[in-house]
Design a protein around this motif. Structure first.
Motif, PDB file in Angstrom:
ATOM      1  N   MET A   1      18.490  20.260  31.193  1.00 27.29           N
ATOM      2  CA  MET A   1      17.883  19.709  29.986  1.00 27.29           C
ATOM      3  C   MET A   1      18.515  20.271  28.713  1.00 27.29           C
ATOM      4  SD  MET A   1      15.700  17.409  30.732  1.00 27.29           S
ATOM      5  CE  MET A   1      14.773  17.183  29.241  1.00 27.29           C
ATOM      6  N   GLU A   2      19.214  21.387  28.801  1.00 25.95           N
ATOM      7  CA  GLU A   2      19.810  21.963  27.602  1.00 25.95           C
ATOM      8  C   GLU A   2      20.976  21.132  27.079  1.00 25.95           C
ATOM      9  OE1 GLU A   2      22.766  25.260  29.554  1.00 25.95           O
ATOM     10  OE2 GLU A   2      20.631  25.693  29.427  1.00 25.95           O
ATOM     11  N   ASN A   3      21.517  20.243  27.896  1.00 26.36           N
ATOM     12  CA  ASN A   3      22.616  19.388  27.464  1.00 26.36           C
ATOM     13  C   ASN A   3      22.145  18.049  26.922  1.00 26.36           C
ATOM     14  OD1 ASN A   3      24.501  21.299  28.142  1.00 26.36           O
ATOM     15  ND2 ASN A   3      24.814  20.489  30.186  1.00 26.36           N
ATOM     16  N   ILE A   4      20.860  17.788  26.975  1.00 22.86           N
ATOM     17  CA  ILE A   4      20.306  16.533  26.481  1.00 22.86           C
ATOM     18  C   ILE A   4      20.012  16.669  24.987  1.00 22.86           C
ATOM     19  CG2 ILE A   4      18.377  14.914  26.686  1.00 22.86           C
ATOM     20  CD1 ILE A   4      20.220  14.975  29.134  1.00 22.86           C
ATOM     21  N   ILE A   5      20.393  15.645  24.232  1.00 21.18           N
ATOM     22  CA  ILE A   5      20.191  15.641  22.787  1.00 21.18           C
ATOM     23  C   ILE A   5      19.327  14.428  22.438  1.00 21.18           C
ATOM     24  CG2 ILE A   5      21.354  15.483  20.559  1.00 21.18           C
ATOM     25  CD1 ILE A   5      23.806  16.692  22.058  1.00 21.18           C
ATOM     26  N   ILE A   6      18.349  14.653  21.561  1.00 17.19           N
ATOM     27  CA  ILE A   6      17.414  13.600  21.181  1.00 17.19           C
ATOM     28  C   ILE A   6      17.704  13.130  19.756  1.00 17.19           C
ATOM     29  CG2 ILE A   6      14.951  13.050  20.855  1.00 17.19           C
ATOM     30  CD1 ILE A   6      15.509  13.738  23.712  1.00 17.19           C
ATOM     31  N   ILE A   7      17.619  11.820  19.558  1.00 18.68           N
ATOM     32  CA  ILE A   7      17.608  11.246  18.209  1.00 18.68           C
ATOM     33  C   ILE A   7      16.169  10.829  17.959  1.00 18.68           C
ATOM     34  CG2 ILE A   7      18.455   9.434  16.687  1.00 18.68           C
ATOM     35  CD1 ILE A   7      20.944   9.221  18.410  1.00 18.68           C
ATOM     36  N   LYS A   8      15.551  11.426  16.938  1.00 21.86           N
ATOM     37  CA  LYS A   8      14.149  11.126  16.645  1.00 21.86           C
ATOM     38  C   LYS A   8      13.946  11.044  15.137  1.00 21.86           C
ATOM     39  CE  LYS A   8      12.711  15.986  16.828  1.00 21.86           C
ATOM     40  NZ  LYS A   8      11.854  16.947  17.495  1.00 21.86           N
ATOM     41  N   GLY A   9      12.740  10.761  14.726  1.00 27.18           N
ATOM     42  CA  GLY A   9      12.423  10.681  13.304  1.00 27.18           C
ATOM     43  C   GLY A   9      11.985   9.293  12.908  1.00 27.18           C
ATOM     44  N   LYS A  10      12.453   8.820  11.770  1.00 25.87           N
ATOM     45  CA  LYS A  10      12.068   7.515  11.240  1.00 25.87           C
ATOM     46  C   LYS A  10      12.881   6.422  11.921  1.00 25.87           C
ATOM     47  CE  LYS A  10      10.575   9.044   6.701  1.00 25.87           C
ATOM     48  NZ  LYS A  10      10.752   8.888   5.248  1.00 25.87           N
ATOM     49  N   ILE A  11      12.580   6.212  13.193  1.00 21.88           N
ATOM     50  CA  ILE A  11      13.290   5.222  13.998  1.00 21.88           C
ATOM     51  C   ILE A  11      12.302   4.447  14.853  1.00 21.88           C
ATOM     52  CG2 ILE A  11      15.499   6.429  14.072  1.00 21.88           C
ATOM     53  CD1 ILE A  11      14.712   7.644  16.724  1.00 21.88           C
ATOM     54  N   ASN A  12      12.699   3.282  15.287  1.00 26.76           N
ATOM     55  CA  ASN A  12      11.849   2.473  16.154  1.00 26.76           C
ATOM     56  C   ASN A  12      11.924   2.926  17.606  1.00 26.76           C
ATOM     57  OD1 ASN A  12      10.687   0.499  14.327  1.00 26.76           O
ATOM     58  ND2 ASN A  12      12.773  -0.238  14.058  1.00 26.76           N
ATOM     59  N   TYR A  13      13.067   3.470  18.010  1.00 21.81           N
ATOM     60  CA  TYR A  13      13.258   3.864  19.401  1.00 21.81           C
ATOM     61  C   TYR A  13      13.872   5.259  19.468  1.00 21.81           C
ATOM     62  CZ  TYR A  13      12.956  -1.189  19.629  1.00 21.81           C
ATOM     63  OH  TYR A  13      12.562  -2.493  19.461  1.00 21.81           O
ATOM     64  N   THR A  14      13.203   6.162  20.167  1.00 18.43           N
ATOM     65  CA  THR A  14      13.760   7.493  20.382  1.00 18.43           C
ATOM     66  C   THR A  14      14.888   7.367  21.393  1.00 18.43           C
ATOM     67  OG1 THR A  14      11.624   8.526  19.963  1.00 18.43           O
ATOM     68  CG2 THR A  14      13.243   9.841  21.148  1.00 18.43           C
ATOM     69  N   ILE A  15      16.016   7.986  21.096  1.00 18.51           N
ATOM     70  CA  ILE A  15      17.199   7.886  21.948  1.00 18.51           C
ATOM     71  C   ILE A  15      17.482   9.250  22.565  1.00 18.51           C
ATOM     72  CG2 ILE A  15      19.679   7.370  22.017  1.00 18.51           C
ATOM     73  CD1 ILE A  15      18.052   4.894  21.410  1.00 18.51           C
ATOM     74  N   LYS A 157      29.304  22.624  15.594  1.00 21.24           N
ATOM     75  CA  LYS A 157      29.107  22.969  17.010  1.00 21.24           C
ATOM     76  C   LYS A 157      27.648  23.324  17.292  1.00 21.24           C
ATOM     77  CE  LYS A 157      33.819  24.662  17.429  1.00 21.24           C
ATOM     78  NZ  LYS A 157      34.695  25.751  17.814  1.00 21.24           N
ATOM     79  N   ASN A 158      27.324  23.485  18.560  1.00 18.15           N
ATOM     80  CA  ASN A 158      25.988  23.888  19.020  1.00 18.15           C
ATOM     81  C   ASN A 158      24.899  22.924  18.549  1.00 18.15           C
ATOM     82  OD1 ASN A 158      26.742  26.420  20.379  1.00 18.15           O
ATOM     83  ND2 ASN A 158      27.298  27.068  18.314  1.00 18.15           N
ATOM     84  N   VAL A 159      25.177  21.635  18.592  1.00 15.30           N
ATOM     85  CA  VAL A 159      24.224  20.618  18.149  1.00 15.30           C
ATOM     86  C   VAL A 159      23.121  20.488  19.187  1.00 15.30           C
ATOM     87  CG1 VAL A 159      23.925  18.192  17.548  1.00 15.30           C
ATOM     88  CG2 VAL A 159      26.012  19.397  16.869  1.00 15.30           C
ATOM     89  N   LYS A 160      21.865  20.518  18.718  1.00 14.48           N
ATOM     90  CA  LYS A 160      20.710  20.447  19.615  1.00 14.48           C
ATOM     91  C   LYS A 160      19.938  19.143  19.501  1.00 14.48           C
ATOM     92  CE  LYS A 160      21.678  24.293  21.335  1.00 14.48           C
ATOM     93  NZ  LYS A 160      22.439  24.207  22.564  1.00 14.48           N
ATOM     94  N   GLU A 161      19.856  18.577  18.267  1.00 11.01           N
ATOM     95  CA  GLU A 161      19.152  17.307  18.099  1.00 11.01           C
ATOM     96  C   GLU A 161      19.493  16.673  16.755  1.00 11.01           C
ATOM     97  OE1 GLU A 161      14.882  17.641  18.208  1.00 11.01           O
ATOM     98  OE2 GLU A 161      14.820  19.100  16.603  1.00 11.01           O
ATOM     99  N   PHE A 162      19.138  15.389  16.647  1.00 11.47           N
ATOM    100  CA  PHE A 162      19.307  14.624  15.419  1.00 11.47           C
ATOM    101  C   PHE A 162      17.929  14.156  14.959  1.00 11.47           C
ATOM    102  CE2 PHE A 162      23.341  13.733  17.701  1.00 11.47           C
ATOM    103  CZ  PHE A 162      24.231  14.233  16.763  1.00 11.47           C
ATOM    104  N   ILE A 163      17.662  14.312  13.672  1.00 13.80           N
ATOM    105  CA  ILE A 163      16.415  13.825  13.103  1.00 13.80           C
ATOM    106  C   ILE A 163      16.761  12.896  11.942  1.00 13.80           C
ATOM    107  CG2 ILE A 163      14.211  14.429  12.022  1.00 13.80           C
ATOM    108  CD1 ILE A 163      14.610  17.267  13.249  1.00 13.80           C
ATOM    109  N   ILE A 164      16.261  11.681  11.996  1.00 12.95           N
ATOM    110  CA  ILE A 164      16.493  10.716  10.926  1.00 12.95           C
ATOM    111  C   ILE A 164      15.296  10.766   9.992  1.00 12.95           C
ATOM    112  CG2 ILE A 164      16.804   8.289  10.360  1.00 12.95           C
ATOM    113  CD1 ILE A 164      18.331   7.987  12.972  1.00 12.95           C
ATOM    114  N   LYS A 165      15.582  11.018   8.718  1.00 14.16           N
ATOM    115  CA  LYS A 165      14.514  11.119   7.700  1.00 14.16           C
ATOM    116  C   LYS A 165      14.693  10.069   6.630  1.00 14.16           C
ATOM    117  CE  LYS A 165      13.449  15.946   8.294  1.00 14.16           C
ATOM    118  NZ  LYS A 165      13.149  17.184   7.661  1.00 14.16           N
TER     119      LYS A 165
END
Length: 165
Positions: A1-15, A157-165
């Motif tokens: 799970m440490e290699n999984i990255i989430i795109i979340k925030g002001k979006i219709n679908y979490t990726i 480097k060392n990117v863990k997640e993306f948050i759209i605001k």
């Protein structure tokens, strides 16, 4: 799970992004040459049609036997995968997340800090996921390269997640 990255925030679908499977993705780019040539938008349907057409023509003229050059090409492609440095554009993932109209920023969360970018410029980011044919385990799972290649020698480097605001 440490290699999984989430795109979340002001979006219709979490990726959920899994860089471990991108090596098989046709959208991957060779980072050793990507920033050296001009970016050309590809029409995937047109490319697919041309490839199928050439395969059909070859089968009509040569039969179903695989010529030795095709075997050599496959070997070359396999070696390239084992020794290559690859990335994938962030744009299709952001488009699939379908950001809200009011969304204007992309926050990149790393081990140490949070970096804020304009959402429109982040569509040009390239996510590096492989070096010398191996996943980026020590400082990964991904590296972020700007579309213009300005941080080619020092990616994020060392990117863990993306948050759209």
């Amino acid at each position: 799970m440490e290699n999984i990255i989430i795109i979340k925030g002001k979006i219709n679908y979490t990726i959920t992004l899994d860089p471990g499977v991108w090596i098989f993705d046709d959208r991957k780019v060779d980072l050793k040459t990507f920033f050296q040539k001009p970016i050309v938008e590809k029409n995937e349907l047109e490319d697919y049609t041309k490839e199928i057409s050439s395969h059909w023509d070859r089968e009509i003229t040569e039969g179903a036997i695989v010529p030795p050059t095709i075997k050599t090409e496959k070997k070359y492609k396999k070696e390239k995968l084992l020794l290559g440095k690859f990335g994938i554009p962030l744009k299709p993932f952001l488009q699939n997340a379908s950001p809200f109209d009011e969304a204007s920023q992309l926050v990149v969360v790393t081990n140490k800090d949070e970096l804020v970018f304009d959402l429109s410029t982040s569509y040009d980011f390239i996510l590096g996921f492989s070096d010398n044919g191996k996943p980026l385990k020590e400082d990964g799972p991904i590296h972020i390269y700007f579309g213009d290649g300005s941080n080619q020698t020092h990616p994020i480097k060392n990117v863990k997640e993306f948050i759209i605001k």
